[in-house]
Design a protein around this motif. Structure first.
Motif, PDB file in Angstrom:
ATOM      1  N   GLY A  89       0.825  -1.205   0.000  1.00  0.00           N
ATOM      2  CA  GLY A  89       0.000   0.000   0.000  1.00  0.00           C
ATOM      3  C   GLY A  89       0.853   1.246   0.000  1.00  0.00           C
ATOM      4  O   GLY A  89       0.616   2.191  -0.763  1.00  0.00           O
ATOM      5  N   LEU A  90       1.879   1.265   0.855  1.00  0.00           N
ATOM      6  CA  LEU A  90       2.780   2.427   0.910  1.00  0.00           C
ATOM      7  C   LEU A  90       3.593   2.566  -0.374  1.00  0.00           C
ATOM      8  O   LEU A  90       3.810   3.677  -0.861  1.00  0.00           O
ATOM      9  N   VAL A  91       4.046   1.444  -0.926  1.00  0.00           N
ATOM     10  CA  VAL A  91       4.819   1.499  -2.174  1.00  0.00           C
ATOM     11  C   VAL A  91       3.972   2.095  -3.294  1.00  0.00           C
ATOM     12  O   VAL A  91       4.439   2.960  -4.044  1.00  0.00           O
ATOM     13  N   THR A  92       2.718   1.666  -3.416  1.00  0.00           N
ATOM     14  CA  THR A  92       1.878   2.206  -4.489  1.00  0.00           C
ATOM     15  C   THR A  92       1.616   3.697  -4.293  1.00  0.00           C
ATOM     16  O   THR A  92       1.652   4.457  -5.261  1.00  0.00           O
ATOM     17  N   VAL A  93       1.380   4.111  -3.053  1.00  0.00           N
ATOM     18  CA  VAL A  93       1.155   5.539  -2.796  1.00  0.00           C
ATOM     19  C   VAL A  93       2.404   6.352  -3.139  1.00  0.00           C
ATOM     20  O   VAL A  93       2.316   7.402  -3.775  1.00  0.00           O
ATOM     21  N   ILE A  94       3.569   5.862  -2.755  1.00  0.00           N
ATOM     22  CA  ILE A  94       4.819   6.576  -3.051  1.00  0.00           C
ATOM     23  C   ILE A  94       5.030   6.689  -4.556  1.00  0.00           C
ATOM     24  O   ILE A  94       5.373   7.767  -5.073  1.00  0.00           O
ATOM     25  N   CYS A  95       4.788   5.605  -5.284  1.00  0.00           N
ATOM     26  CA  CYS A  95       4.992   5.630  -6.741  1.00  0.00           C
ATOM     27  C   CYS A  95       4.019   6.579  -7.430  1.00  0.00           C
ATOM     28  O   CYS A  95       4.416   7.367  -8.297  1.00  0.00           O
ATOM     29  N   VAL A  96       2.751   6.523  -7.054  1.00  0.00           N
ATOM     30  CA  VAL A  96       1.767   7.413  -7.678  1.00  0.00           C
ATOM     31  C   VAL A  96       2.025   8.861  -7.278  1.00  0.00           C
ATOM     32  O   VAL A  96       1.933   9.773  -8.115  1.00  0.00           O
ATOM     33  N   ALA A  97       2.390   9.091  -6.017  1.00  0.00           N
ATOM     34  CA  ALA A  97       2.708  10.461  -5.582  1.00  0.00           C
ATOM     35  C   ALA A  97       3.919  10.996  -6.343  1.00  0.00           C
ATOM     36  O   ALA A  97       3.955  12.177  -6.720  1.00  0.00           O
ATOM     37  N   TRP A  98       4.915  10.151  -6.598  1.00  0.00           N
ATOM     38  CA  TRP A  98       6.087  10.566  -7.373  1.00  0.00           C
ATOM     39  C   TRP A  98       5.663  10.985  -8.778  1.00  0.00           C
ATOM     40  O   TRP A  98       6.124  11.982  -9.314  1.00  0.00           O
ATOM     41  N   HIS A  99       4.758  10.211  -9.366  1.00  0.00           N
ATOM     42  CA  HIS A  99       4.241  10.560 -10.694  1.00  0.00           C
ATOM     43  C   HIS A  99       3.547  11.920 -10.646  1.00  0.00           C
ATOM     44  O   HIS A  99       3.755  12.758 -11.519  1.00  0.00           O
TER      45      HIS A  99
END
Length: 134
Positions: free
Chosen positions: A23-33
């Motif tokens: 969950g945290l990995v997906t949030v970090i990746c989308v936030a980076w985008h």
């Protein structure tokens, strides 16, 4: 490009699919985008409604945005540039580190190396395609 809605949604999907870590990995990746595209993000939607900022789009229609994006894709991503090198190696480092944490150091290194090799092969194939056209 609606972070107020999408970040909680991808967190929920990531946690449901793989636990709190994913969950945290997906949030970090989308936030980076989103940070990467920040000039075209309506950060406070739906609380603050505004027309999409034209930013780099002289023609704010779907066709106009697609034309600008396609030109950017061919000029920046399908060939080695300072921006593409930076982002590819940052992505390979992050993905390799995450893979290494989950599956071991060798798996992380192999994944990162495969990712970079795939990108180099894509750049080479595009260069050969361009050479044939000219």
């Amino acid at each position: 490009h609606r972070p107020t809605v999408m970040l909680p949604l991808v967190l929920l999907i990531g946690v449901t699919a793989g636990g709190i870590f994913w969950g945290l990995v997906t949030v970090i990746c989308v936030a980076w985008h989103y940070l990467h595209d920040t000039s075209n993000i309506n950060w406070l939607w739906p609380f603050v409604s505004r027309k999409k900022d034209k930013g780099c789009y002289p023609d704010n229609t779907e066709e106009g945005i697609n034309k600008v994006h396609t030109a950017w894709l061919y000029q920046t991503w399908l060939r080695p540039t300072s921006e593409s090198f930076r982002d590819v190696f940052a992505g390979a480092t992050l993905l390799g580190t995450l893979t290494g944490a989950l599956a071991g150091t060798m798996a992380g290194l192999a994944f990162a190396a495969s990712f970079v090799l795939f990108v180099f092969l894509t750049w080479y194939a595009y260069a050969m395609h361009q050479k044939k056209e000219s």
